[in-house]
Design an enzyme around this catalytic site. Structure first.
Site, PDB file in Angstrom:
ATOM      1  N   LYS A  13     -19.502  13.149 -41.394  1.00 52.28           N
ATOM      2  CA  LYS A  13     -19.625  13.410 -42.833  1.00 52.28           C
ATOM      3  C   LYS A  13     -18.917  14.709 -43.236  1.00 52.28           C
ATOM      4  CE  LYS A  13     -24.162  13.359 -42.660  1.00 52.28           C
ATOM      5  NZ  LYS A  13     -24.374  13.075 -41.215  1.00 52.28           N
ATOM      6  N   ARG A  89     -31.629  12.677 -48.123  1.00 54.11           N
ATOM      7  CA  ARG A  89     -31.992  12.250 -46.773  1.00 54.11           C
ATOM      8  C   ARG A  89     -33.343  11.548 -46.736  1.00 54.11           C
ATOM      9  NH1 ARG A  89     -28.645  16.288 -43.858  1.00 54.11           N
ATOM     10  NH2 ARG A  89     -28.807  15.983 -41.632  1.00 54.11           N
ATOM     11  N   ARG A 128     -19.766  19.550 -30.666  1.00 52.98           N
ATOM     12  CA  ARG A 128     -19.444  20.141 -31.977  1.00 52.98           C
ATOM     13  C   ARG A 128     -19.472  21.668 -31.925  1.00 52.98           C
ATOM     14  NH1 ARG A 128     -22.396  18.195 -37.333  1.00 52.98           N
ATOM     15  NH2 ARG A 128     -24.302  18.795 -36.231  1.00 52.98           N
ATOM     16  N   ARG A 161     -23.968  25.268 -32.870  1.00 49.61           N
ATOM     17  CA  ARG A 161     -25.229  25.334 -33.616  1.00 49.61           C
ATOM     18  C   ARG A 161     -26.404  25.191 -32.663  1.00 49.61           C
ATOM     19  NH1 ARG A 161     -24.536  21.166 -38.534  1.00 49.61           N
ATOM     20  NH2 ARG A 161     -26.677  20.707 -37.886  1.00 49.61           N
ATOM     21  N   ARG A 172     -33.468  14.531 -34.166  1.00 51.49           N
ATOM     22  CA  ARG A 172     -32.730  14.294 -35.420  1.00 51.49           C
ATOM     23  C   ARG A 172     -32.384  12.814 -35.593  1.00 51.49           C
ATOM     24  NH1 ARG A 172     -28.435  18.398 -34.069  1.00 51.49           N
ATOM     25  NH2 ARG A 172     -27.227  17.676 -35.846  1.00 51.49           N
TER      26      ARG A 172
HETATM   27  P1  ADP Z   1     -25.802  17.158 -39.454  1.00 52.94           P
HETATM   28  O1  ADP Z   1     -24.428  17.633 -39.797  1.00 52.94           O
HETATM   29  O2  ADP Z   1     -26.037  17.115 -37.995  1.00 52.94           O
HETATM   30  O3  ADP Z   1     -26.149  15.872 -40.141  1.00 52.94           O
HETATM   31  P2  ADP Z   1     -26.841  19.111 -41.332  1.00 52.94           P
HETATM   32  O4  ADP Z   1     -26.038  20.349 -41.223  1.00 52.94           O
HETATM   33  O5  ADP Z   1     -26.575  18.215 -42.486  1.00 52.94           O
HETATM   34  O6  ADP Z   1     -26.807  18.296 -39.965  1.00 52.94           O
HETATM   35  O7  ADP Z   1     -28.382  19.496 -41.374  1.00 52.94           O
HETATM   36  C1  ADP Z   1     -28.955  20.351 -40.406  1.00 52.94           C
HETATM   37  C2  ADP Z   1     -30.464  20.417 -40.626  1.00 52.94           C
HETATM   38  O8  ADP Z   1     -30.742  20.950 -41.938  1.00 52.94           O
HETATM   39  C3  ADP Z   1     -31.187  19.079 -40.598  1.00 52.94           C
HETATM   40  O9  ADP Z   1     -31.532  18.672 -39.274  1.00 52.94           O
HETATM   41  C4  ADP Z   1     -32.433  19.389 -41.435  1.00 52.94           C
HETATM   42  O10 ADP Z   1     -33.376  20.132 -40.698  1.00 52.94           O
HETATM   43  C5  ADP Z   1     -31.872  20.301 -42.514  1.00 52.94           C
HETATM   44  N1  ADP Z   1     -31.427  19.537 -43.713  1.00 52.94           N
HETATM   45  C6  ADP Z   1     -30.150  19.406 -44.167  1.00 52.94           C
HETATM   46  N2  ADP Z   1     -30.121  18.631 -45.262  1.00 52.94           N
HETATM   47  C7  ADP Z   1     -31.399  18.265 -45.516  1.00 52.94           C
HETATM   48  C8  ADP Z   1     -32.027  17.439 -46.500  1.00 52.94           C
HETATM   49  N3  ADP Z   1     -31.322  16.835 -47.463  1.00 52.94           N
HETATM   50  N4  ADP Z   1     -33.374  17.292 -46.441  1.00 52.94           N
HETATM   51  C9  ADP Z   1     -34.114  17.893 -45.488  1.00 52.94           C
HETATM   52  N5  ADP Z   1     -33.589  18.662 -44.529  1.00 52.94           N
HETATM   53  C10 ADP Z   1     -32.243  18.858 -44.538  1.00 52.94           C
HETATM   54  P1  ADP Z   2     -21.765  15.140 -39.533  1.00 55.40           P
HETATM   55  O1  ADP Z   2     -21.438  16.038 -40.694  1.00 55.40           O
HETATM   56  O2  ADP Z   2     -21.875  13.695 -39.937  1.00 55.40           O
HETATM   57  O3  ADP Z   2     -22.950  15.592 -38.756  1.00 55.40           O
HETATM   58  P2  ADP Z   2     -19.342  16.277 -38.346  1.00 55.40           P
HETATM   59  O4  ADP Z   2     -18.276  16.013 -39.356  1.00 55.40           O
HETATM   60  O5  ADP Z   2     -19.908  17.635 -38.252  1.00 55.40           O
HETATM   61  O6  ADP Z   2     -20.529  15.174 -38.530  1.00 55.40           O
HETATM   62  O7  ADP Z   2     -18.758  15.818 -36.930  1.00 55.40           O
HETATM   63  C1  ADP Z   2     -19.485  16.008 -35.715  1.00 55.40           C
HETATM   64  C2  ADP Z   2     -18.502  16.400 -34.614  1.00 55.40           C
HETATM   65  O8  ADP Z   2     -17.644  15.306 -34.301  1.00 55.40           O
HETATM   66  C3  ADP Z   2     -17.571  17.563 -34.958  1.00 55.40           C
HETATM   67  O9  ADP Z   2     -17.407  18.330 -33.797  1.00 55.40           O
HETATM   68  C4  ADP Z   2     -16.270  16.897 -35.386  1.00 55.40           C
HETATM   69  O10 ADP Z   2     -15.143  17.711 -35.051  1.00 55.40           O
HETATM   70  C5  ADP Z   2     -16.274  15.611 -34.572  1.00 55.40           C
HETATM   71  N1  ADP Z   2     -15.751  14.463 -35.322  1.00 55.40           N
HETATM   72  C6  ADP Z   2     -16.023  14.153 -36.609  1.00 55.40           C
HETATM   73  N2  ADP Z   2     -15.410  13.009 -36.985  1.00 55.40           N
HETATM   74  C7  ADP Z   2     -14.731  12.588 -35.899  1.00 55.40           C
HETATM   75  C8  ADP Z   2     -13.884  11.451 -35.632  1.00 55.40           C
HETATM   76  N3  ADP Z   2     -13.667  10.529 -36.583  1.00 55.40           N
HETATM   77  N4  ADP Z   2     -13.374  11.327 -34.413  1.00 55.40           N
HETATM   78  C9  ADP Z   2     -13.629  12.231 -33.450  1.00 55.40           C
HETATM   79  N5  ADP Z   2     -14.397  13.321 -33.623  1.00 55.40           N
HETATM   80  C10 ADP Z   2     -14.949  13.509 -34.826  1.00 55.40           C
END
Ligand code: ADP
Ligand code: ADP
Ligand code: ZN
Length: 222
Positions: A13, A89, A128, A161, A172
């Site tokens: 995302k 979410r 990541r 992270r 998660r």
């Molecule tokens: P990821 O990229 O792995 O999906 P995020 O950076 O979006 O993770 O979120 C990291 C953490 O922040 C989540 O595991 C949750 O604890 C919190 N968080 C983020 N967005 C939300 C939301 N919309 N509602 C509740 N908690 C959230």
């Molecule tokens: P999300 O926001 O859904 O949690 P991220 O965009 O942070 O996901 O991506 C998670 C990890 O995977 C990052 O380290 C990113 O560089 C890698 N990644 C994201 N999209 C791709 C893809 N299409 N192919 C390979 N690696 C990816």
């Protein structure tokens, strides 16, 4: 254009948001980034959010909804269009977002569901890395920074992270399946949902999405 990005952690995302932000000039609104910023600034919200994030649980709805409501109603830049990344979410968050958007008369254009399989998710989250300064996303193997631990874009420190560890990743995923999956059906009923294959390369995902926008004549309105 007003977009929501939905999908499991690691589906890509944030990566897609960074690409779209450039090409479509949209504001990137990530609740994860906003919460990490609150923690850095040691605000009351940050202090409350920290323990949930560390455990891999969701931060209670009222905190994130308040952050989003403030952003959407007071940041003038959102008029140019935006991407919501990681919000909503829960069903409650989705309902409250609809309420806010009705008030400001700004309906969503699309909800993009990035579907991704478990082995891919685990590989991605385990590797990541993120820039502490500008938030740029890297991956140990898929997308390493040119110089180890140094951001290509701003020279900031690239770190892992704390919640990208195996145990928290598992929590998660459980939280995603239980609380966030129902949001997909919520938007499917509204006819806003578009599915994307998150396992593919991010450039391929972007091309598939642009195709959808073209078919719907969305880009000439922009
Ligand atoms: P990821 O990229 O792995 O999906 P995020 O950076 O979006 O993770 O979120 C990291 C953490 O922040 C989540 O595991 C949750 O604890 C919190 N968080 C983020 N967005 C939300 C939301 N919309 N509602 C509740 N908690 C959230
Ligand atoms: P999300 O926001 O859904 O949690 P991220 O965009 O942070 O996901 O991506 C998670 C990890 O995977 C990052 O380290 C990113 O560089 C890698 N990644 C994201 N999209 C791709 C893809 N299409 N192919 C390979 N690696 C990816
Ligand atoms: Zn950086």
């Amino acid at each position: 254009m007003r977009l929501v990005l939905l999908g499991p952690p690691g589906a890509g995302k944030g990566t897609l948001a960074a690409l779209l932000k450039e090409s479509l000039e949209l504001v990137h609104i990530s609740t994860g980034d906003m919460l990490r910023e609150e923690i850095k600034k040691e605000t009351a919200t940050g202090r409350a959010a920290k323990k949930f994030i560390e455990k891999g649980e969701l931060v209670p709805d009222e905190f994130v909804i308040r952050l989003i409501e403030k952003k959407l109603t007071s940041d003038k830049r959102v008029a140019q269009g935006y991407l919501l990344d990681g919000f909503p979410r829960t069903r409650k968050q989705a309902e409250d977002l609809d309420r806010i958007l009705r008030q400001i008369q700004q309906p969503l254009d699309y909800v993009l569901y990035m579907e991704s399989t478990l082995p891919v998710i685990i590989q991605r989250l385990g590797g990541r890395r993120v820039c502490k300064n500008c938030g740029a996303l890297y991956h140990l193997h898929n997308k390493p920074s040119k110089k180890e631990k140094v951001c290509d874009l701003c020279g900031g420190e690239v770190y892992q992270r704390a919640d990208d560890n195996e145990a928290t990743i598992r929590t998660r995923m459980d939280v995603y399946l239980k609380s966030t999956r129902p949001v997909i059906d919520y938007y499917k009923v509204q006819g806003k949902l578009k599915k994307l294959d998150g396992d593919k390369d991010s450039e391929e995902v972007q091309v598939a999405l642009m195709q959808i926008f073209h078919e719907d004549h969305k880009l000439n309105k922009h």
